[in-house]
Design a protein around this motif. Structure first.
Motif, PDB file in Angstrom:
ATOM      1  N   ALA A 133       5.260   3.441 -28.890  1.00 15.16           N
ATOM      2  CA  ALA A 133       5.084   3.545 -30.120  1.00 15.16           C
ATOM      3  C   ALA A 133       5.451   5.390 -30.378  1.00 15.16           C
ATOM      4  O   ALA A 133       5.900   5.424 -31.226  1.00 15.16           O
ATOM      5  CB  ALA A 133       3.599   3.180 -30.658  1.00 15.16           C
ATOM      6  N   ALA A 134       5.021   5.584 -29.922  1.00 14.62           N
ATOM      7  CA  ALA A 134       5.358   7.686 -29.679  1.00 14.62           C
ATOM      8  C   ALA A 134       6.602   7.657 -28.922  1.00 14.62           C
ATOM      9  O   ALA A 134       6.864   8.936 -31.214  1.00 14.62           O
ATOM     10  CB  ALA A 134       3.937   8.472 -28.295  1.00 14.62           C
ATOM     11  N   GLY A 135       7.100   7.324 -28.697  1.00 10.55           N
ATOM     12  CA  GLY A 135       8.431   7.383 -29.200  1.00 10.55           C
ATOM     13  C   GLY A 135       9.275   7.218 -29.882  1.00 10.55           C
ATOM     14  O   GLY A 135      10.530   7.507 -30.168  1.00 10.55           O
ATOM     15  N   ALA A 136       9.089   6.322 -30.627  1.00 15.17           N
ATOM     16  CA  ALA A 136       9.567   5.494 -31.618  1.00 15.17           C
ATOM     17  C   ALA A 136       9.595   6.267 -33.395  1.00 15.17           C
ATOM     18  O   ALA A 136      10.094   6.004 -34.256  1.00 15.17           O
ATOM     19  CB  ALA A 136       9.519   4.416 -31.734  1.00 15.17           C
ATOM     20  N   VAL A 137       8.127   7.487 -33.425  1.00 14.98           N
ATOM     21  CA  VAL A 137       8.741   8.434 -34.227  1.00 14.98           C
ATOM     22  C   VAL A 137       9.056   9.691 -33.957  1.00 14.98           C
ATOM     23  O   VAL A 137      10.122  10.369 -33.932  1.00 14.98           O
ATOM     24  CB  VAL A 137       6.559   8.943 -33.653  1.00 14.98           C
ATOM     25  N   ALA A 138       9.545   9.363 -35.888  1.00 12.86           N
ATOM     26  CA  ALA A 138      10.936  10.651 -35.739  1.00 12.86           C
ATOM     27  C   ALA A 138      10.433  12.180 -35.437  1.00 12.86           C
ATOM     28  O   ALA A 138       9.292  12.303 -36.029  1.00 12.86           O
ATOM     29  CB  ALA A 138      11.734  10.503 -37.099  1.00 12.86           C
ATOM     30  N   PRO A 139      11.215  13.128 -35.222  1.00  9.77           N
ATOM     31  CA  PRO A 139      10.738  14.326 -35.760  1.00  9.77           C
ATOM     32  C   PRO A 139       9.801  14.302 -37.011  1.00  9.77           C
ATOM     33  O   PRO A 139      10.796  14.356 -38.327  1.00  9.77           O
ATOM     34  CB  PRO A 139      11.331  15.636 -35.783  1.00  9.77           C
ATOM     35  N   ASP A 140       8.588  14.846 -37.293  1.00 14.60           N
ATOM     36  CA  ASP A 140       8.130  15.186 -38.357  1.00 14.60           C
ATOM     37  C   ASP A 140       7.412  14.008 -38.746  1.00 14.60           C
ATOM     38  O   ASP A 140       6.678  14.437 -39.583  1.00 14.60           O
ATOM     39  CB  ASP A 140       8.792  16.343 -39.452  1.00 14.60           C
ATOM     40  N   GLY A 141       7.082  13.163 -37.708  1.00 17.90           N
ATOM     41  CA  GLY A 141       6.906  11.978 -38.487  1.00 17.90           C
ATOM     42  C   GLY A 141       5.036  12.016 -37.745  1.00 17.90           C
ATOM     43  O   GLY A 141       4.761  12.933 -37.129  1.00 17.90           O
ATOM     44  N   THR A 142       4.332  10.838 -38.672  1.00 15.65           N
ATOM     45  CA  THR A 142       3.862  10.524 -38.370  1.00 15.65           C
ATOM     46  C   THR A 142       2.691   8.395 -37.139  1.00 15.65           C
ATOM     47  O   THR A 142       4.028   8.007 -37.378  1.00 15.65           O
ATOM     48  CB  THR A 142       2.582  10.364 -39.654  1.00 15.65           C
ATOM     49  N   LEU A 143       2.119   9.224 -36.043  1.00 16.47           N
ATOM     50  CA  LEU A 143       1.977   7.619 -35.738  1.00 16.47           C
ATOM     51  C   LEU A 143       0.465   8.311 -35.571  1.00 16.47           C
ATOM     52  O   LEU A 143      -0.887   9.256 -35.670  1.00 16.47           O
ATOM     53  CB  LEU A 143       2.291   8.534 -33.955  1.00 16.47           C
ATOM     54  N   ILE A 144       0.261   6.424 -36.170  1.00 22.02           N
ATOM     55  CA  ILE A 144      -1.300   5.969 -36.738  1.00 22.02           C
ATOM     56  C   ILE A 144      -1.789   5.282 -35.813  1.00 22.02           C
ATOM     57  O   ILE A 144      -0.987   3.896 -35.854  1.00 22.02           O
ATOM     58  CB  ILE A 144      -1.639   5.989 -37.813  1.00 22.02           C
ATOM     59  N   ILE A 145      -3.512   4.797 -35.348  1.00 27.38           N
ATOM     60  CA  ILE A 145      -3.625   3.931 -34.119  1.00 27.38           C
ATOM     61  C   ILE A 145      -5.019   4.295 -34.396  1.00 27.38           C
ATOM     62  O   ILE A 145      -6.346   5.063 -34.759  1.00 27.38           O
ATOM     63  CB  ILE A 145      -3.641   4.751 -32.318  1.00 27.38           C
ATOM     64  N   ILE A 146      -5.155   2.760 -34.974  1.00 25.07           N
ATOM     65  CA  ILE A 146      -6.404   2.138 -35.219  1.00 25.07           C
ATOM     66  C   ILE A 146      -6.732   1.043 -34.201  1.00 25.07           C
ATOM     67  O   ILE A 146      -6.216   0.669 -34.093  1.00 25.07           O
ATOM     68  CB  ILE A 146      -6.538   1.895 -36.386  1.00 25.07           C
ATOM     69  N   GLY A 147      -8.254   1.026 -33.902  1.00 22.73           N
ATOM     70  CA  GLY A 147      -8.787   0.261 -32.482  1.00 22.73           C
ATOM     71  C   GLY A 147     -10.363   0.277 -32.796  1.00 22.73           C
ATOM     72  O   GLY A 147     -10.589   0.942 -33.293  1.00 22.73           O
ATOM     73  N   HIS A 148     -10.597  -0.485 -32.649  1.00 21.92           N
ATOM     74  CA  HIS A 148     -12.014  -1.178 -32.410  1.00 21.92           C
ATOM     75  C   HIS A 148     -12.409  -0.330 -31.106  1.00 21.92           C
ATOM     76  O   HIS A 148     -11.699   0.157 -30.511  1.00 21.92           O
ATOM     77  CB  HIS A 148     -12.423  -2.440 -31.840  1.00 21.92           C
ATOM     78  N   GLN A 149     -13.893   0.174 -31.254  1.00 22.90           N
ATOM     79  CA  GLN A 149     -14.305   0.865 -30.240  1.00 22.90           C
ATOM     80  C   GLN A 149     -16.046   0.420 -29.700  1.00 22.90           C
ATOM     81  O   GLN A 149     -16.073  -0.523 -30.764  1.00 22.90           O
ATOM     82  CB  GLN A 149     -14.782   2.521 -31.033  1.00 22.90           C
ATOM     83  N   GLY A 150     -16.138   0.223 -28.597  1.00 22.87           N
ATOM     84  CA  GLY A 150     -17.877  -0.144 -28.148  1.00 22.87           C
ATOM     85  C   GLY A 150     -16.932  -0.881 -26.688  1.00 22.87           C
ATOM     86  O   GLY A 150     -16.261  -0.878 -26.627  1.00 22.87           O
ATOM     87  N   THR A 151     -18.049  -2.335 -26.977  1.00 24.46           N
ATOM     88  CA  THR A 151     -16.787  -3.395 -26.563  1.00 24.46           C
ATOM     89  C   THR A 151     -16.929  -4.821 -27.798  1.00 24.46           C
ATOM     90  O   THR A 151     -16.738  -4.370 -28.861  1.00 24.46           O
ATOM     91  CB  THR A 151     -18.175  -4.235 -26.024  1.00 24.46           C
ATOM     92  N   ARG A 152     -15.825  -5.380 -26.599  1.00 26.31           N
ATOM     93  CA  ARG A 152     -15.260  -6.745 -27.380  1.00 26.31           C
ATOM     94  C   ARG A 152     -15.600  -8.166 -27.036  1.00 26.31           C
ATOM     95  O   ARG A 152     -15.780  -7.993 -25.532  1.00 26.31           O
ATOM     96  CB  ARG A 152     -13.738  -6.626 -28.650  1.00 26.31           C
ATOM     97  N   GLU A 153     -15.623  -8.694 -27.093  1.00 30.63           N
ATOM     98  CA  GLU A 153     -16.677 -10.345 -26.559  1.00 30.63           C
ATOM     99  C   GLU A 153     -14.986 -10.761 -26.637  1.00 30.63           C
ATOM    100  O   GLU A 153     -15.159 -11.111 -28.199  1.00 30.63           O
ATOM    101  CB  GLU A 153     -17.840 -10.898 -27.257  1.00 30.63           C
ATOM    102  N   TRP A 154     -14.612 -11.566 -25.490  1.00 28.57           N
ATOM    103  CA  TRP A 154     -13.603 -12.330 -25.579  1.00 28.57           C
ATOM    104  C   TRP A 154     -13.563 -13.628 -24.616  1.00 28.57           C
ATOM    105  O   TRP A 154     -14.798 -13.530 -23.816  1.00 28.57           O
ATOM    106  CB  TRP A 154     -12.560 -11.884 -24.648  1.00 28.57           C
ATOM    107  N   PRO A 155     -13.408 -14.857 -24.716  1.00 30.44           N
ATOM    108  CA  PRO A 155     -13.153 -15.482 -23.890  1.00 30.44           C
ATOM    109  C   PRO A 155     -12.715 -15.272 -22.227  1.00 30.44           C
ATOM    110  O   PRO A 155     -11.570 -14.158 -22.736  1.00 30.44           O
ATOM    111  CB  PRO A 155     -12.649 -17.070 -24.822  1.00 30.44           C
ATOM    112  N   SER A 156     -13.622 -15.799 -21.691  1.00 27.13           N
ATOM    113  CA  SER A 156     -13.901 -15.862 -20.643  1.00 27.13           C
ATOM    114  C   SER A 156     -12.194 -15.782 -19.525  1.00 27.13           C
ATOM    115  O   SER A 156     -11.706 -17.488 -20.020  1.00 27.13           O
ATOM    116  CB  SER A 156     -14.513 -16.086 -18.930  1.00 27.13           C
ATOM    117  N   SER A 157     -11.557 -15.255 -19.124  1.00 28.06           N
ATOM    118  CA  SER A 157     -10.878 -15.757 -18.506  1.00 28.06           C
ATOM    119  C   SER A 157     -10.812 -16.934 -17.534  1.00 28.06           C
ATOM    120  O   SER A 157      -8.742 -17.471 -16.810  1.00 28.06           O
ATOM    121  CB  SER A 157     -10.143 -14.887 -17.439  1.00 28.06           C
TER     122      SER A 157
END
Length: 225
Positions: A133-157
């Motif tokens: 994703a960072a490599g796809a940003v044009a010169p002078d362009g912007t990368l925004i990464i948004i994520g949950h923090q802490g823990t997340r409950e998912w179904p077991s594998s």
């Protein structure tokens, strides 16, 4: 996040079912993205919305003047997104592309690359995707990464269920620790990048039964030199 495999599902199969006939669709963009771009606006140009799901962010960006490429692994998600974009009058400003981001990353460069909530119970090389994703940003362009923090409950594998069974009370779950801002930044090569904004944002969402739930998410915004 790198999660464990859910039963016998592969990534494409899992997300195809997830975004199937009863899959999630609110029509709303992610509040963290809207807040970030309203508080620190950009001149609209070209935008890449990675793992766009049913298109809420892509449609919002298009209606704000961006020319958007929306990418997801799920054809069901992209079909819903395209229908919604036409209904919102944004269809002409969005191109929809189906890609498995780990093996088939879209070619090109964009003024804005948006990566919102790239978390998964299916094994996922998130680090590699963020680097691409960072490599796809044009010169002078912007990368925004948004994520949950802490823990997340998912179904077991080790459970062999379908998406429709995930909310059953008897379904086993496991807890995954999500990366912090510092951990995400440590995996990126920041040479040639300016940190525009990093921080937390409080977001309220409806759960699957409609009950509001408040989460603290994190936002990383970088600008390429």
């Amino acid at each position: 996040m790198t999660g464990g495999n859910v039963g016998a599902f592969g990534s494409a199969e899992f997300w195809e079912e997830f975004y199937g006939e009863s899959g999630p669709w609110t029509g709303n963009p992610n509040a963290a993205l809207v807040t970030e771009l309203r508080e620190r606006p950009l001149v609209p140009g070209t935008a890449l919305d990675l793992a766009c799901g049913t298109g809420g962010d892509a449609i919002w960006l298009a209606n704000a003047g961006w020319r958007v490429t929306g990418v997801d692994i799920s054809s069901a998600a992209l079909k819903t997104a395209a229908t919604a974009a036409e209904a919102a009058g944004a269809g002409a400003d969005i191109r929809w592309q189906q890609h498995d981001l780990e093996t088939d990353f879209p070619e090109g460069s964009w003024d804005l690359v948006n990566v919102a909530y790239l978390h998964s119970p299916i094994a996922l090389n998130r680090e590699r995707i963020l680097q691409s994703a960072a490599g796809a940003v044009a010169p002078d362009g912007t990368l925004i990464i948004i994520g949950h923090q802490g823990t997340r409950e998912w179904p077991s594998s080790d459970t062999g269920h379908t998406h429709g069974q995930q909310h059953h009370a008897e379904q086993a779950h496991s807890i995954h620790v999500l990366p912090t801002i510092d951990e995400v930044l440590a995996k990126l090569d920041l040479d040639g990048w300016q940190i525009v904004h990093i921080g937390n944002v409080t977001v309220t969402r409806a759960t699957h039964d409609g009950t509001p739930s408040t989460h603290v998410d994190n936002v990383i915004r970088l600008q390429r030199a």
